[in-house]
Design a protein around this motif. Structure first.
Motif, PDB file in Angstrom:
ATOM      1  N   ASP A   1      -3.843   0.328   7.042  1.00 28.53           N
ATOM      2  CA  ASP A   1      -4.954   1.276   7.100  1.00 28.53           C
ATOM      3  C   ASP A   1      -4.459   2.710   6.946  1.00 28.53           C
ATOM      4  O   ASP A   1      -5.038   3.505   6.208  1.00 28.53           O
ATOM      5  CB  ASP A   1      -5.693   1.111   8.430  1.00 28.53           C
ATOM      6  CG  ASP A   1      -7.195   1.332   8.300  1.00 28.53           C
ATOM      7  OD1 ASP A   1      -7.718   1.226   7.174  1.00 28.53           O
ATOM      8  OD2 ASP A   1      -7.846   1.605   9.322  1.00 28.53           O
TER       9      ASP A   1
ATOM     10  N   ASP B   1     -15.949   6.015  -2.931  1.00 26.59           N
ATOM     11  CA  ASP B   1     -16.081   6.374  -1.520  1.00 26.59           C
ATOM     12  C   ASP B   1     -15.488   7.725  -1.181  1.00 26.59           C
ATOM     13  O   ASP B   1     -16.088   8.516  -0.451  1.00 26.59           O
ATOM     14  CB  ASP B   1     -15.493   5.283  -0.626  1.00 26.59           C
ATOM     15  CG  ASP B   1     -14.117   4.814  -1.063  1.00 26.59           C
ATOM     16  OD1 ASP B   1     -13.383   5.601  -1.702  1.00 26.59           O
ATOM     17  OD2 ASP B   1     -13.767   3.653  -0.769  1.00 26.59           O
ATOM     18  N   TYR B   2     -14.307   8.015  -1.712  1.00 27.77           N
ATOM     19  CA  TYR B   2     -13.655   9.256  -1.316  1.00 27.77           C
ATOM     20  C   TYR B   2     -14.307  10.489  -1.933  1.00 27.77           C
ATOM     21  O   TYR B   2     -14.034  11.606  -1.515  1.00 27.77           O
ATOM     22  CB  TYR B   2     -12.156   9.219  -1.647  1.00 27.77           C
ATOM     23  CG  TYR B   2     -11.804   9.155  -3.116  1.00 27.77           C
ATOM     24  CD1 TYR B   2     -11.798  10.298  -3.903  1.00 27.77           C
ATOM     25  CD2 TYR B   2     -11.461   7.945  -3.701  1.00 27.77           C
ATOM     26  CE1 TYR B   2     -11.457  10.237  -5.242  1.00 27.77           C
ATOM     27  CE2 TYR B   2     -11.112   7.884  -5.039  1.00 27.77           C
ATOM     28  CZ  TYR B   2     -11.115   9.023  -5.804  1.00 27.77           C
ATOM     29  OH  TYR B   2     -10.781   8.966  -7.138  1.00 27.77           O
TER      30      TYR B   2
ATOM     31  N   ARG C   1      -3.389   3.335   3.245  1.00 30.45           N
ATOM     32  CA  ARG C   1      -4.526   3.387   2.323  1.00 30.45           C
ATOM     33  C   ARG C   1      -5.375   4.636   2.565  1.00 30.45           C
ATOM     34  O   ARG C   1      -5.795   5.319   1.623  1.00 30.45           O
ATOM     35  CB  ARG C   1      -5.407   2.140   2.479  1.00 30.45           C
ATOM     36  CG  ARG C   1      -4.770   0.841   2.058  1.00 30.45           C
ATOM     37  CD  ARG C   1      -5.811  -0.255   1.928  1.00 30.45           C
ATOM     38  NE  ARG C   1      -6.625  -0.058   0.735  1.00 30.45           N
ATOM     39  CZ  ARG C   1      -7.769  -0.702   0.500  1.00 30.45           C
ATOM     40  NH1 ARG C   1      -8.232  -1.574   1.379  1.00 30.45           N
ATOM     41  NH2 ARG C   1      -8.452  -0.484  -0.606  1.00 30.45           N
ATOM     42  N   LEU C   2      -5.638   4.911   3.836  1.00 30.45           N
ATOM     43  CA  LEU C   2      -6.488   6.052   4.159  1.00 30.45           C
ATOM     44  C   LEU C   2      -5.845   7.377   3.764  1.00 30.45           C
ATOM     45  O   LEU C   2      -6.518   8.282   3.261  1.00 30.45           O
ATOM     46  CB  LEU C   2      -6.821   6.046   5.655  1.00 30.45           C
ATOM     47  CG  LEU C   2      -7.755   4.939   6.134  1.00 30.45           C
ATOM     48  CD1 LEU C   2      -7.768   4.878   7.660  1.00 30.45           C
ATOM     49  CD2 LEU C   2      -9.172   5.149   5.606  1.00 30.45           C
TER      50      LEU C   2
ATOM     51  N   GLY D   1      -6.082   7.829   0.089  1.00 31.96           N
ATOM     52  CA  GLY D   1      -7.457   8.174  -0.257  1.00 31.96           C
ATOM     53  C   GLY D   1      -7.778   9.630   0.024  1.00 31.96           C
ATOM     54  O   GLY D   1      -8.542  10.262  -0.724  1.00 31.96           O
TER      55      GLY D   1
ATOM     56  N   GLU E   1       0.810  -1.213   0.000  1.00 32.20           N
ATOM     57  CA  GLU E   1       0.000   0.000   0.000  1.00 32.20           C
ATOM     58  C   GLU E   1       0.850   1.273   0.000  1.00 32.20           C
ATOM     59  O   GLU E   1       0.307   2.375   0.035  1.00 32.20           O
ATOM     60  CB  GLU E   1      -0.940   0.019   1.212  1.00 32.20           C
ATOM     61  CG  GLU E   1      -1.949  -1.123   1.233  1.00 32.20           C
ATOM     62  CD  GLU E   1      -2.909  -1.095   0.055  1.00 32.20           C
ATOM     63  OE1 GLU E   1      -3.087  -0.004  -0.538  1.00 32.20           O
ATOM     64  OE2 GLU E   1      -3.472  -2.156  -0.275  1.00 32.20           O
TER      65      GLU E   1
ATOM     66  N   ASN F   1     -14.689   4.486   4.240  1.00 28.40           N
ATOM     67  CA  ASN F   1     -13.467   4.718   3.468  1.00 28.40           C
ATOM     68  C   ASN F   1     -12.944   3.398   2.922  1.00 28.40           C
ATOM     69  O   ASN F   1     -13.173   2.334   3.499  1.00 28.40           O
ATOM     70  CB  ASN F   1     -12.388   5.359   4.345  1.00 28.40           C
ATOM     71  CG  ASN F   1     -12.661   6.818   4.630  1.00 28.40           C
ATOM     72  OD1 ASN F   1     -12.891   7.600   3.717  1.00 28.40           O
ATOM     73  ND2 ASN F   1     -12.648   7.187   5.902  1.00 28.40           N
ATOM     74  N   ASN F   2     -12.229   3.463   1.793  1.00 29.58           N
ATOM     75  CA  ASN F   2     -11.555   2.290   1.221  1.00 29.58           C
ATOM     76  C   ASN F   2     -12.482   1.084   1.107  1.00 29.58           C
ATOM     77  O   ASN F   2     -12.172  -0.017   1.561  1.00 29.58           O
ATOM     78  CB  ASN F   2     -10.328   1.932   2.064  1.00 29.58           C
ATOM     79  CG  ASN F   2      -9.254   2.988   1.990  1.00 29.58           C
ATOM     80  OD1 ASN F   2      -9.086   3.644   0.968  1.00 29.58           O
ATOM     81  ND2 ASN F   2      -8.525   3.164   3.075  1.00 29.58           N
ATOM     82  N   GLN F   3     -13.638   1.305   0.499  1.00 35.08           N
ATOM     83  CA  GLN F   3     -14.628   0.235   0.381  1.00 35.08           C
ATOM     84  C   GLN F   3     -14.142  -0.902  -0.510  1.00 35.08           C
ATOM     85  O   GLN F   3     -14.481  -2.061  -0.285  1.00 35.08           O
ATOM     86  CB  GLN F   3     -15.939   0.811  -0.158  1.00 35.08           C
ATOM     87  CG  GLN F   3     -16.609   1.778   0.803  1.00 35.08           C
ATOM     88  CD  GLN F   3     -17.804   2.473   0.185  1.00 35.08           C
ATOM     89  OE1 GLN F   3     -18.456   1.938  -0.706  1.00 35.08           O
ATOM     90  NE2 GLN F   3     -18.106   3.676   0.657  1.00 35.08           N
TER      91      GLN F   3
ATOM     92  N   GLY G   1     -13.516  -0.365   5.958  1.00 37.19           N
ATOM     93  CA  GLY G   1     -13.299  -0.587   4.538  1.00 37.19           C
ATOM     94  C   GLY G   1     -13.082  -2.038   4.164  1.00 37.19           C
ATOM     95  O   GLY G   1     -13.094  -2.946   5.003  1.00 37.19           O
ATOM     96  N   GLY G   2     -12.867  -2.251   2.858  1.00 36.80           N
ATOM     97  CA  GLY G   2     -12.578  -3.579   2.339  1.00 36.80           C
ATOM     98  C   GLY G   2     -13.778  -4.469   2.146  1.00 36.80           C
ATOM     99  O   GLY G   2     -13.640  -5.650   1.817  1.00 36.80           O
TER     100      GLY G   2
END
Length: 354
Positions: free
Chosen positions: A67, A291-292, A70-71, A74, A18, A269-271, A248-249
């Protein structure tokens, strides 16, 4: 609080799947308070990075790093598409917000945040309240969404933006933005999810709700006359719209073939677990609100420096406009026969890569 110990070195961080040219990744500790946190600054091309702090009891420090990376990435895309003069960053505190949170721990984290005053602005997120943000702001000037210098709790704006995003998705998919009579499965009833459910209920939507926290679920049943299901079954509900508002995920190779809704639009977030899940949704005939894009209302509010009626009006106007941004993305994706997330990424990258 327990945490599976892991060893990190620079090579592991740079080689992390990531890791995406993040400018800074900081591991923050404080022995006295028990603080273990990670701050990730992804990109500051458009201005100081902005993104909230999440408190969550991750099973491993590796999950926390994933996390944070990734966040924060995003947030770069989110802030660019929201038209904000900010880059993307995010922080995570590895702790149980119901059991481990103390004033000392929050203050210890604030001291680390203060060291990034010119590069990163934090705010509340999952597990962090507006009171926590106010406490941090007494130590660090780079805290947004406070009651004294900002609009306070950003979750009402996040919920408002998701609500208008859902209406835009309904307009594109069903030809009508009116949500009355539509069945919507809301997964997660935290500060944002519950407020979103309120907007949907007031317009006449029929709700199925789910949450791991029973008091939130009981309140939703009483307030919205809602059906319920287990959180891991929310995507299986026979409904028009699935609104993931938890972690997410949740959109992945296992769940996407099981989704009965024809629209996925929620606050989480990060769906997408993987980038290719964007194409899988399109292939399944499901309209996905990136999502973002749809959940940018909160950061729009945090970015406001004032707390008067003018700031409220400006934040509300920008938040409501999320629906218009999504309609542009939906139309472009349809015209180009491309996934909506890919189109959103392209627009964002054109802005922050300059």
């Amino acid at each position: 609080m327990t945490l599976i110990p892991e060893a990190f070195d620079m090579a592991v961080t740079f080689d992390h799947p990531e890791f995406d040219h993040h400018e800074q990744v900081l591991f923050c500790t404080d022995k006295k308070s028990g603080l273990k946190a990670i701050i990730a600054v992804h990109n500051t091309n458009l201005g100081p990075a902005i993104g909230g702090c999440r408190m969550w009891l991750y099973e491993t420090s590796g999950e926390a790093l994933t996390d944070a990376l990734r966040l924060s990435r995003g947030m770069t895309y989110k802030n660019a598409l929201a038209g904000l003069p900010h880059g993307g960053g995010k922080s995570v505190i590895i702790a149980d917000s119901h059991k481990d949170k103390t004033p000392e721990l929050i203050e210890a984290f604030a001291h680390h945040v203060r060291c990034l005053a010119d590069r990163y602005i934090t705010a509340e997120d999952v597990g962090i309240t507006s009171d926590d943000a106010d406490r941090m702001a007494r130590i660090a000037p780079n805290v947004g969404g406070t009651s004294e210098q900002g609009l306070g709790d950003p979750s009402p704006y996040t919920a408002l933006g998701v609500y208008h995003g859902i209406k835009a998705a309904a307009q594109h998919k069903f030809g009508d933005a009116n949500l009355k009579g539509l069945r919507i499965s809301v997964q997660g009833l935290g500060n944002v999810g519950f407020r979103l459910a309120t907007h949907l209920y007031e317009e006449g939507a029929i709700l199925t709700v789910s949450d791991v926290y029973q008091p939130n679920l009981d309140k939703a049943i009483a307030t919205f006359d809602a059906d319920t299901c287990a959180p891991d079954q929310a995507h299986l509900v026979d409904c028009d719209i699935f609104a993931p508002c938890a972690l997410g995920g949740g959109l992945n190779s296992k769940t996407i073939p099981e989704i009965k809704a024809t629209v996925v639009a929620g606050a989480a977030n990060n769906q997408l677990l993987k980038a290719e899940d964007d194409e899988a949704l399109r292939h399944a005939g499901i309209l996905y609100a990136p999502d973002y894009v749809i959940n940018a209302g909160g950061v729009i509010a945090v970015a406001m420096t004032g707390n008067d009626e003018k700031a409220e009006a400006e934040a509300t106007e920008k938040t409501v406009a999320i629906g218009e941004t999504l309609l542009e993305i939906f139309d472009a994706a349809k015209a180009q026969n491309q996934p909506t997330g890919k189109i959103a990424d392209q627009i964002a990258e054109q802005r922050f890569d300059k």
